[in-house]
Design a protein around this motif. Sequence first.
Motif, mmCIF file in Angstrom:
data_model
loop_
_atom_site.group_PDB
_atom_site.id
_atom_site.type_symbol
_atom_site.label_atom_id
_atom_site.label_comp_id
_atom_site.label_asym_id
_atom_site.label_seq_id
_atom_site.Cartn_x
_atom_site.Cartn_y
_atom_site.Cartn_z
ATOM 1 N N LEU A 29 1.117 -1.343 0.241
ATOM 2 C CA LEU A 29 0.026 0.305 0.158
ATOM 3 C C LEU A 29 0.822 1.312 -0.211
ATOM 4 C CD1 LEU A 29 -2.739 -0.931 2.382
ATOM 5 C CD2 LEU A 29 -2.692 -1.383 0.288
ATOM 6 N N GLU A 30 -0.070 2.675 -0.576
ATOM 7 C CA GLU A 30 0.957 3.724 -0.901
ATOM 8 C C GLU A 30 0.744 4.163 0.532
ATOM 9 O OE1 GLU A 30 1.306 7.660 -2.706
ATOM 10 O OE2 GLU A 30 -0.272 6.503 -3.532
ATOM 11 N N ARG A 31 2.010 4.622 1.298
ATOM 12 C CA ARG A 31 1.666 5.413 2.180
ATOM 13 C C ARG A 31 2.488 6.875 2.712
ATOM 14 N NH1 ARG A 31 1.811 -0.521 4.633
ATOM 15 N NH2 ARG A 31 -0.409 -0.380 5.435
ATOM 16 N N TRP A 32 1.531 7.132 3.330
ATOM 17 C CA TRP A 32 2.583 9.084 3.527
ATOM 18 C C TRP A 32 3.234 8.682 3.757
ATOM 19 C CZ3 TRP A 32 -1.087 13.455 2.233
ATOM 20 C CH2 TRP A 32 -0.095 14.420 2.438
ATOM 21 N N GLN A 33 4.207 9.497 2.767
ATOM 22 C CA GLN A 33 5.462 10.023 3.343
ATOM 23 C C GLN A 33 5.448 11.440 3.585
ATOM 24 O OE1 GLN A 33 7.660 7.470 2.943
ATOM 25 N NE2 GLN A 33 6.179 6.539 1.918
ATOM 26 N N ALA A 34 6.710 11.336 5.034
ATOM 27 C CA ALA A 34 6.852 12.543 5.068
ATOM 28 C C ALA A 34 7.495 13.578 4.737
ATOM 29 C CB ALA A 34 8.449 13.045 6.210
ATOM 30 N N GLY A 35 7.141 15.224 4.604
ATOM 31 C CA GLY A 35 7.330 16.087 3.574
ATOM 32 C C GLY A 35 6.671 16.201 2.149
ATOM 33 N N ARG A 36 5.719 15.250 1.858
ATOM 34 C CA ARG A 36 4.544 15.706 1.248
ATOM 35 C C ARG A 36 3.942 16.519 1.166
ATOM 36 N NH1 ARG A 36 1.183 10.375 -2.235
ATOM 37 N NH2 ARG A 36 -0.274 12.238 -2.380
ATOM 38 N N ASP A 419 -1.060 3.302 10.129
ATOM 39 C CA ASP A 419 -2.220 4.027 9.518
ATOM 40 C C ASP A 419 -3.055 3.827 10.933
ATOM 41 O OD1 ASP A 419 -1.255 2.608 7.718
ATOM 42 O OD2 ASP A 419 -1.807 0.679 7.245
ATOM 43 N N VAL A 420 -2.941 3.458 12.327
ATOM 44 C CA VAL A 420 -3.988 3.840 13.129
ATOM 45 C C VAL A 420 -3.395 4.894 13.378
ATOM 46 C CG1 VAL A 420 -4.777 3.453 15.962
ATOM 47 C CG2 VAL A 420 -3.981 1.162 13.718
ATOM 48 N N ALA A 421 -2.714 5.752 13.380
ATOM 49 C CA ALA A 421 -2.237 6.782 14.059
ATOM 50 C C ALA A 421 -2.893 8.033 12.598
ATOM 51 C CB ALA A 421 -0.438 6.689 14.501
ATOM 52 N N GLU A 422 -2.890 7.818 11.527
ATOM 53 C CA GLU A 422 -3.313 8.646 11.021
ATOM 54 C C GLU A 422 -4.124 9.493 11.212
ATOM 55 O OE1 GLU A 422 -1.097 10.406 8.988
ATOM 56 O OE2 GLU A 422 0.566 9.557 8.553
ATOM 57 N N ALA A 423 -5.504 8.083 11.118
ATOM 58 C CA ALA A 423 -6.700 8.004 11.941
ATOM 59 C C ALA A 423 -6.807 8.628 13.261
ATOM 60 C CB ALA A 423 -7.300 6.997 11.761
ATOM 61 N N VAL A 424 -6.061 8.623 13.544
ATOM 62 C CA VAL A 424 -6.431 9.441 15.402
ATOM 63 C C VAL A 424 -6.008 10.874 14.880
ATOM 64 C CG1 VAL A 424 -5.445 9.299 17.663
ATOM 65 C CG2 VAL A 424 -5.891 7.502 17.023
ATOM 66 N N ALA A 425 -4.606 10.524 15.032
ATOM 67 C CA ALA A 425 -4.531 12.318 13.976
ATOM 68 C C ALA A 425 -6.110 13.398 12.929
ATOM 69 C CB ALA A 425 -2.988 12.657 13.162
ATOM 70 N N TRP A 426 -6.403 12.339 12.575
ATOM 71 C CA TRP A 426 -7.469 13.304 11.625
ATOM 72 C C TRP A 426 -8.935 13.613 12.425
ATOM 73 C CZ3 TRP A 426 -12.095 11.124 9.889
ATOM 74 C CH2 TRP A 426 -13.358 11.785 9.802
ATOM 75 N N LEU A 427 -8.577 12.983 13.151
ATOM 76 C CA LEU A 427 -9.908 12.651 14.557
ATOM 77 C C LEU A 427 -9.661 14.087 15.640
ATOM 78 C CD1 LEU A 427 -11.307 9.252 14.789
ATOM 79 C CD2 LEU A 427 -12.686 10.861 13.946
ATOM 80 N N SER A 428 -8.293 14.404 15.869
ATOM 81 C CA SER A 428 -7.601 14.993 16.601
ATOM 82 C C SER A 428 -7.795 16.326 16.043
ATOM 83 C CB SER A 428 -6.689 14.751 16.859
ATOM 84 O OG SER A 428 -6.402 13.576 17.655
ATOM 85 N N GLN A 429 -8.131 16.868 14.670
ATOM 86 C CA GLN A 429 -7.808 17.774 14.259
ATOM 87 C C GLN A 429 -9.253 18.501 14.839
ATOM 88 O OE1 GLN A 429 -7.880 17.584 10.068
ATOM 89 N NE2 GLN A 429 -5.445 16.812 10.156
ATOM 90 N N PRO A 430 -9.010 20.377 15.237
ATOM 91 C CA PRO A 430 -10.424 21.199 15.301
ATOM 92 C C PRO A 430 -11.076 20.878 14.647
ATOM 93 C CG PRO A 430 -8.028 22.378 14.707
ATOM 94 C CD PRO A 430 -7.452 20.645 14.119
ATOM 95 N N GLY A 431 -11.487 20.802 13.188
ATOM 96 C CA GLY A 431 -12.108 20.580 12.350
ATOM 97 C C GLY A 431 -13.023 19.763 12.169
ATOM 98 N N SER A 432 -12.487 18.325 13.404
ATOM 99 C CA SER A 432 -13.542 16.963 13.361
ATOM 100 C C SER A 432 -13.962 16.684 14.285
ATOM 101 C CB SER A 432 -12.018 16.351 13.460
ATOM 102 O OG SER A 432 -10.649 15.852 12.170
#
Length: 450
Positions: A29-36, A419-432
Amino acid sequence: MSDRYIDFANSSLGHRLVAAIGLPSPVRLERWQAGRLRPVEGALLIGGGLLAAKVLAFANKLTDAIYSYGPEPLVAPAWIPGHGPKLKAVVFDASQLQHTDQLKQLREFFQPLLKNLDHSAHLVILGRAPESLADPFAASAQRALEGFGRSLAKELRNGGTLQLLYVGDGAEDQLEGALRFFLSPKSAYVSGQVIRLGACATHVQDWTRPLAGRKALVTGAARGIGASIAETLARDGAEILLLDVPQAKADLDALAARLGGRSIALDICAEDAATQLVEQLPDGIDIVVHNAGITRDKTLANMTPEYWDAVLAVNLNAPQVLTKTLLDSGTLHDNGRVVLLASISGIAGNRGQTNYAASKAGLIGLAQAWAPLLGERGISINAVAPGFIETQMTAHIPFALREAGRRMSSLGQGGLPQDVAEAVAWLSQPGSGAVSGQALRVCGQSLLGA
Ligand SMILES: NC(=O)c1ccc[n+]([C@@H]2O[C@H](COP(=O)([O-])OP(=O)(O)OC[C@H]3O[C@@H](n4cnc5c(N)ncnc54)[C@H](O)[C@@H]3O)[C@@H](O)[C@H]2O)c1
């Protein structure tokens, strides 16, 4: 632990052999890379009803390559099947479908795309929550999206994912944050999910550091998924407090130093844990991630009281007590975000895990029950339910069960802590705050409990 079967299935000999004997052929799977910077690196196709125009308004922040498709083309170059580029991301607004005969638009829109999807393509369908519609036929048509979407997600190949977002009244301005997650590799291991977006007054100010200015506490942060969550929240700009048991202090301190955060060595089940925590957080906190968790597996016939009590104490009682104390003491700020690490065991049940599954189902219930009450203060509370994730916890599972856990999902592999961390980070955003009281599965569309 590495998944050797994926390496084999993606080698030139393995690829041919796996295809010849009809074995599962999971892709990397393609995953988010630092700097993108861009959520979508490739062509984004948008089509469907009125919400599609809302997406088009910010689509140039997602990618440079925007196309439209369908009978009512938007103000974007038309995508022509067989001639247009391979598609990396697709958004179809199905919110206007109100009758059974209109559902054919789903087939008409998606069918020509399926042979033109790029590797790890991310698809999103937008709709309106059935329970919000007065007309039973319209509600039925919108509920039909769920069956369609979950099935199509199972038919996607090559690392493709698909989600359904029910967009509530006033939630349109939070679509960007949701699509930045669901159309990007940040959601690589999330598929077949149905999420409801509601209105939310707070917004992300800077998409390169969406958590800037927010303080986050992560429990069980010394290793595994918790360490990855701490790293990801720090990447997104949060100030991090890492908590774990005193025995893990060395690892915890090292990670805290690397992330520029602070460590708290504390057993969350200690009698005075809540008081100690409040004392350690004099300036309050914006994000709380209850990640610490343990397993003590036995069938119920052999379950000791100690095993039962330990799991319920760490996984369920501690998050309840700590969150309540943080709320009552005013330590958790208004517009705060609470994320509870549940498990698909808590949804599907799992042999030998009556204690664990009870604790994780309890967390999902906690999020559902608490969300409306906390909403008055702008605080959201959600559960993230990982499926099979490659960590020390799952490395201890016997080989045959481990293999079954990995392959019994649409993506045919285990997920990574990231993968779990990215989901947590999204749910932690002000807009979430747009999402609350929900359980987001990060499980590659596991067949368990689906
Ligand atoms: N690994 C998976 O496949 C998977 C699947 C579903 C859910 N989960 C959940 O995700 C979370 C993290 O899982 P993991 O695989 O990284 O686990 P892990 O065992 O690798 O890490 C858990 C961390 O929690 C800490 N911890 C345990 N008891 C604690 C206590 N009383 N006080 C403070 N800290 C404590 C441990 O020291 C450890 O650092 C858990 O809640 C787990 O149930 C994991």
